[in-house]
Design a protein around this motif. Structure first.
Motif, mmCIF file in Angstrom:
data_model
loop_
_atom_site.group_PDB
_atom_site.id
_atom_site.type_symbol
_atom_site.label_atom_id
_atom_site.label_comp_id
_atom_site.label_asym_id
_atom_site.label_seq_id
_atom_site.Cartn_x
_atom_site.Cartn_y
_atom_site.Cartn_z
ATOM 1 N N MET A 74 17.435 59.801 28.104
ATOM 2 C CA MET A 74 18.830 59.658 27.670
ATOM 3 C C MET A 74 19.081 58.189 27.388
ATOM 4 O O MET A 74 18.810 57.338 28.238
ATOM 5 N N ALA A 75 19.537 57.872 26.188
ATOM 6 C CA ALA A 75 19.876 56.482 25.870
ATOM 7 C C ALA A 75 21.378 56.307 25.979
ATOM 8 O O ALA A 75 22.142 57.171 25.534
ATOM 9 N N LEU A 76 21.795 55.214 26.591
ATOM 10 C CA LEU A 76 23.214 54.885 26.659
ATOM 11 C C LEU A 76 23.443 53.719 25.707
ATOM 12 O O LEU A 76 22.825 52.669 25.855
ATOM 13 N N ILE A 77 24.300 53.937 24.712
ATOM 14 C CA ILE A 77 24.569 52.858 23.756
ATOM 15 C C ILE A 77 26.061 52.559 23.727
ATOM 16 O O ILE A 77 26.879 53.370 24.177
ATOM 17 N N GLY A 78 26.389 51.418 23.174
ATOM 18 C CA GLY A 78 27.791 51.025 23.057
ATOM 19 C C GLY A 78 27.897 49.517 23.092
ATOM 20 O O GLY A 78 26.978 48.841 23.558
ATOM 21 N N PRO A 79 29.020 48.960 22.587
ATOM 22 C CA PRO A 79 29.163 47.501 22.561
ATOM 23 C C PRO A 79 29.234 46.909 23.974
ATOM 24 O O PRO A 79 29.458 47.638 24.945
ATOM 25 N N SER A 80 29.051 45.601 24.071
ATOM 26 C CA SER A 80 29.102 44.929 25.367
ATOM 27 C C SER A 80 30.386 45.266 26.097
ATOM 28 O O SER A 80 31.451 45.339 25.487
ATOM 29 N N GLY A 81 30.268 45.478 27.377
ATOM 30 C CA GLY A 81 31.462 45.747 28.180
ATOM 31 C C GLY A 81 31.947 47.188 28.088
ATOM 32 O O GLY A 81 33.038 47.520 28.559
ATOM 33 N N PHE A 105 29.121 55.038 24.587
ATOM 34 C CA PHE A 105 30.218 54.588 25.445
ATOM 35 C C PHE A 105 31.066 53.576 24.675
ATOM 36 O O PHE A 105 30.541 52.763 23.925
ATOM 37 N N TYR A 106 32.376 53.630 24.908
ATOM 38 C CA TYR A 106 33.247 52.627 24.295
ATOM 39 C C TYR A 106 34.423 52.352 25.231
ATOM 40 O O TYR A 106 35.130 53.299 25.613
ATOM 41 N N ILE A 107 34.586 51.079 25.580
ATOM 42 C CA ILE A 107 35.617 50.631 26.530
ATOM 43 C C ILE A 107 35.728 51.595 27.723
ATOM 44 O O ILE A 107 36.807 52.089 28.049
#
Lengths: 218, 251
Positions: B33-40, B219-221
């Motif tokens: 499973m890869a978790l991606i999203g911008p920093s934070g 993921f996002y915020i």
């Protein structure tokens, strides 16, 4: 060490080769059905086309998945794009074989206007060219692929010869019209199969050397 | 078993600030499973919840739960040391012990009660083979691990992790400090390892997520926006935010 990308490419390759075997079988049986007026065999060819259609979709999906998840480069990328195009050519070859089989069914029971000689010859040539282009592909043999491209002229010439012959039959006796037109359609289908086979050989060269040889003499 | 890990309404607070909000995510065994999203966005926070690494950060608290094999890992009776044995972790920066290559792997085995010399030697060899490192280091097992290249050090850390036979491996940007060749080796390794382990990888590199994972979660915020099979996320994501992120329109 074999990478995961190589394993996946190999799996798609075997599906593409499976498809080429099915396409060859379809051509062979379609022409056989026409020669013998065997409508049952013709039905089989038509039914068999769904397997080619199914493989076309599977191969497309697999290639897109590899493009997005493996991000192939250089020869691996050329291989995937070659698969995508060859896939379409093979599916079209299957459709054209189906068209021939449908013609067998349409001509059901009618005696042939002439013994079928050139049409089986054309079909044999097509089949040989398909085999050769796939051999060129797997053995990375550019000379072999170029020979296939050169042989398309033989098919074109046979096609024209059949046209001329059937035109004279139709001119002699208008009752031959329907059957002659049917045979012209079959000849045209085989001529188109030759063109698709040429595409496959061109794709093999693109894969092996990265050179696009389409429209070279244009 | 259908799920190896399941997060249920998981919210994690640093002080009053929720870094991840109400996350529901199930992870199947033997998948990546890869978790991606911008920093934070909370992806690393989520990762560190799975082996309760966040416990050591003061002034934090958890709501909701994570289940591994249907057991709540936040249950007050849950054995956290046992959890960390079951859930191995590989970090962004390789962190071998300042010991020999051999000892880097043998150390964890001894702590886990394996004392037979031959057993240890055998596991060290197997672990190094599984991480494709054996051929490169077999003649210098007694030399310091710090003398290895960055990529080799990272593979040694993975070897050290799998030596104690965890069930789950968490990877936090495991290849971001490595050159492309070493990165490729790590990525190949991840796919080899999933046969035996369930792997969760945090990565900033979307192409890497696409290459190594079976499933991708965006993921996002602090929120889980979308999770699906990786090829679906990267060919036809359902959520517009996912689409914008993976096509580089923001982030």
């Amino acid at each position: 060490m074999i990478t995961h990308l190589e394993q996946e490419l190999e799996a798609v390759k075997s599906k593409v080769f499976e498809m080429s075997d099915l396409a060859i079988e379809a051509i062979s049986k379609a022409v056989e059905s026409m020669k013998k007026g065997d409508t049952k065999l013709a039905e089989k060819v038509i039914q068999g086309d769904t397997e080619l259609d199914r493989l076309e979709i599977t191969i497309d999906e697999e290639c897109i998945r590899i493009l997005v998840t493996k991000q192939p480069a250089a020869k691996d990328l050329r291989l995937v794009t070659a698969f995508l195009k060859i896939n379409t050519d093979l599916e079209r070859i299957g459709d054209l074989a189906t068209n021939i089989a449908k013609e067998t069914i349409r001509l059901n029971g009618k005696p042939p206007v002439k013994p079928l000689i050139d049409i089986p010859r054309m079909a044999a040539l097509c089949i040989e060219m398909i085999k050769e282009s796939f051999l060129a592909f797997s053995e990375r043999d550019v000379t072999r692929a170029r020979n296939v491209i050169g042989r398309d002229k033989e098919i074109d010439e046979l096609n024209l010869q059949i046209y001329r012959e059937l035109f004279s039959y139709m001119a002699e006796n208008p009752h031959n019209m329907s059957q002659s037109l049917g045979l012209i359609m079959v000849s045209k289908a085989l001529e188109r199969i030759g063109d698709h086979t040429t595409n496959i050989a061109e794709r093999a060269i693109y894969y092996i050397e990265g050179i696009d040889v389409r429209h070279e003499d244009a | 078993m259908e799920e190896k890990i399941r997060a249920e309404n998981l919210t994690f607070y640093y002080g009053d600030n929720a870094a991840i909000k109400n996350i529901n995510l199930a992870i199947k065994p033997n998948t990546v499973m890869a978790l991606i999203g911008p920093s934070g966005c909370g992806k690393s926070t989520f990762l560190r919840c799975i082996n309760r690494m966040n416990d050591i950060i003061p002034n934090t608290r958890v709501e909701g739960d994570i289940y591994i094999d249907s057991d709540s890992i936040f249950h007050y009776k849950y054995d956290v040391t046992g959890l960390r044995r079951r859930v191995g972790m590989v970090f962004q920066k390789s962190n071998p012990f300042p010991k020999s290559i051999f000892e880097n792997i043998a150390y964890g085995l001894r702590i886990n009660g394996i004392t037979n010399k031959y057993d240890i030697e055998s596991i060290v060899e197997q672990s190094l083979k599984r991480t494709a490192l054996w051929g490169e280091v077999k003649d210098r097992l007694g030399k310091s691990a710090l003398g290895l290249s960055g990529g080799q050090q990272q593979r040694l850390c993975i070897a050290r992790t799998i030596a104690v036979q965890p069930e789950i491996i968490l990877m936090d940007e495991p290849a971001s400090a490595l050159d492309p060749i070493s990165t490729q080796k790590i990525e190949e390794l991840i796919q080899d390892l999933k046969v035996n382990y369930t792997i969760i990888i945090v990565t900033h590199n979307m192409q890497q997520a696409a290459r190594v994972s079976d499933y991708t979660a965006f993921f996002y915020i602090g929120e889980l926006i979308e999770v699906n099979r990786t090829e679906v996320i990267f060919t036809k994501p359902e959520n517009e935010m996912t689409e914008n992120y993976i096509t580089g329109k923001f982030g």
